[in-house]
Design a protein around this motif. Structure first.
Motif, PDB file in Angstrom:
ATOM      1  N   ILE A   2       0.857  -1.173   0.000  1.00  0.00           N
ATOM      2  CA  ILE A   2       0.000   0.000   0.000  1.00  0.00           C
ATOM      3  C   ILE A   2       0.897   1.227   0.000  1.00  0.00           C
ATOM      4  O   ILE A   2       1.824   1.326   0.794  1.00  0.00           O
ATOM      5  CB  ILE A   2      -0.901   0.050   1.242  1.00  0.00           C
ATOM      6  N   VAL A   3       0.616   2.156  -0.907  1.00  0.00           N
ATOM      7  CA  VAL A   3       1.327   3.428  -0.949  1.00  0.00           C
ATOM      8  C   VAL A   3       0.259   4.513  -1.044  1.00  0.00           C
ATOM      9  O   VAL A   3      -0.710   4.388  -1.790  1.00  0.00           O
ATOM     10  CB  VAL A   3       2.287   3.535  -2.159  1.00  0.00           C
ATOM     11  N   PHE A   4       0.438   5.574  -0.307  1.00  0.00           N
ATOM     12  CA  PHE A   4      -0.543   6.644  -0.202  1.00  0.00           C
ATOM     13  C   PHE A   4       0.202   7.963  -0.257  1.00  0.00           C
ATOM     14  O   PHE A   4       1.342   8.048   0.208  1.00  0.00           O
ATOM     15  CB  PHE A   4      -1.267   6.477   1.136  1.00  0.00           C
ATOM     16  N   GLY A   5      -0.406   9.002  -0.830  1.00  0.00           N
ATOM     17  CA  GLY A   5       0.282  10.277  -0.840  1.00  0.00           C
ATOM     18  C   GLY A   5      -0.463  11.377  -1.542  1.00  0.00           C
ATOM     19  O   GLY A   5      -1.673  11.291  -1.788  1.00  0.00           O
ATOM     20  N   ILE A   6       0.293  12.403  -1.875  1.00  0.00           N
ATOM     21  CA  ILE A   6      -0.245  13.540  -2.616  1.00  0.00           C
ATOM     22  C   ILE A   6       0.622  13.755  -3.854  1.00  0.00           C
ATOM     23  O   ILE A   6       1.758  13.296  -3.918  1.00  0.00           O
ATOM     24  CB  ILE A   6      -0.287  14.830  -1.768  1.00  0.00           C
ATOM     25  N   ALA A   7       0.057  14.459  -4.814  1.00  0.00           N
ATOM     26  CA  ALA A   7       0.779  14.758  -6.053  1.00  0.00           C
ATOM     27  C   ALA A   7       0.476  16.178  -6.487  1.00  0.00           C
ATOM     28  O   ALA A   7      -0.622  16.689  -6.240  1.00  0.00           O
ATOM     29  CB  ALA A   7       0.362  13.791  -7.160  1.00  0.00           C
ATOM     30  N   ASP A   8       1.445  16.782  -7.130  1.00  0.00           N
ATOM     31  CA  ASP A   8       1.219  18.060  -7.787  1.00  0.00           C
ATOM     32  C   ASP A   8       0.076  17.861  -8.776  1.00  0.00           C
ATOM     33  O   ASP A   8      -0.012  16.822  -9.432  1.00  0.00           O
ATOM     34  CB  ASP A   8       2.503  18.475  -8.515  1.00  0.00           C
TER      35      ASP A   8
END
Length: 106
Positions: A2-8
């Motif tokens: 599982i990978v979670f995050g934000i992006a431009d």
């Protein structure tokens, strides 16, 4: 995994690609559940907790602070590593990769 995050907001993700592929490694913040690593401009920042399926993961984005920042949480526990200087326009993303193993007996 599982990978979670934000992006431009300018990022686009191709099907089957990892969020850091195609030049997006400097435009995404990636929080890995398997080991708690936090990747962005620097890779492998350690110290955040691991997480897995069944746990609640979240992020609070402060767009009014200077610099703007994102703070991650696992089961409502604030994680020690944060990311400062995030872009003015972002989107959230998550990637779930399931590995299947088949054992055949004859």
């Amino acid at each position: 995994m599982i990978v979670f995050g934000i992006a431009d907001a300018s990022c686009s993700f191709a099907a089957g690609s990892h969020p850091s592929d195609d030049g997006n490694d400097k435009k995404t913040v990636r929080y890995y559940g398997s080991d708690g690593d936090l990747d962005h401009i620097t890779n492998g920042t350690i110290g955040n907790g691991r997480y897995q399926i069944g746990q609640r993961i979240s992020a609070i984005v402060d767009m009014t602070s200077n610099p703007r920042k994102v703070v991650f949480y696992v089961d409502d526990i604030e994680q020690p590593n944060i990311v400062n200087g995030i872009p003015s326009e972002i989107r959230f993303w998550a990637r779930l990769q399931i590995q299947l193993i088949f054992i055949c007996k004859q």
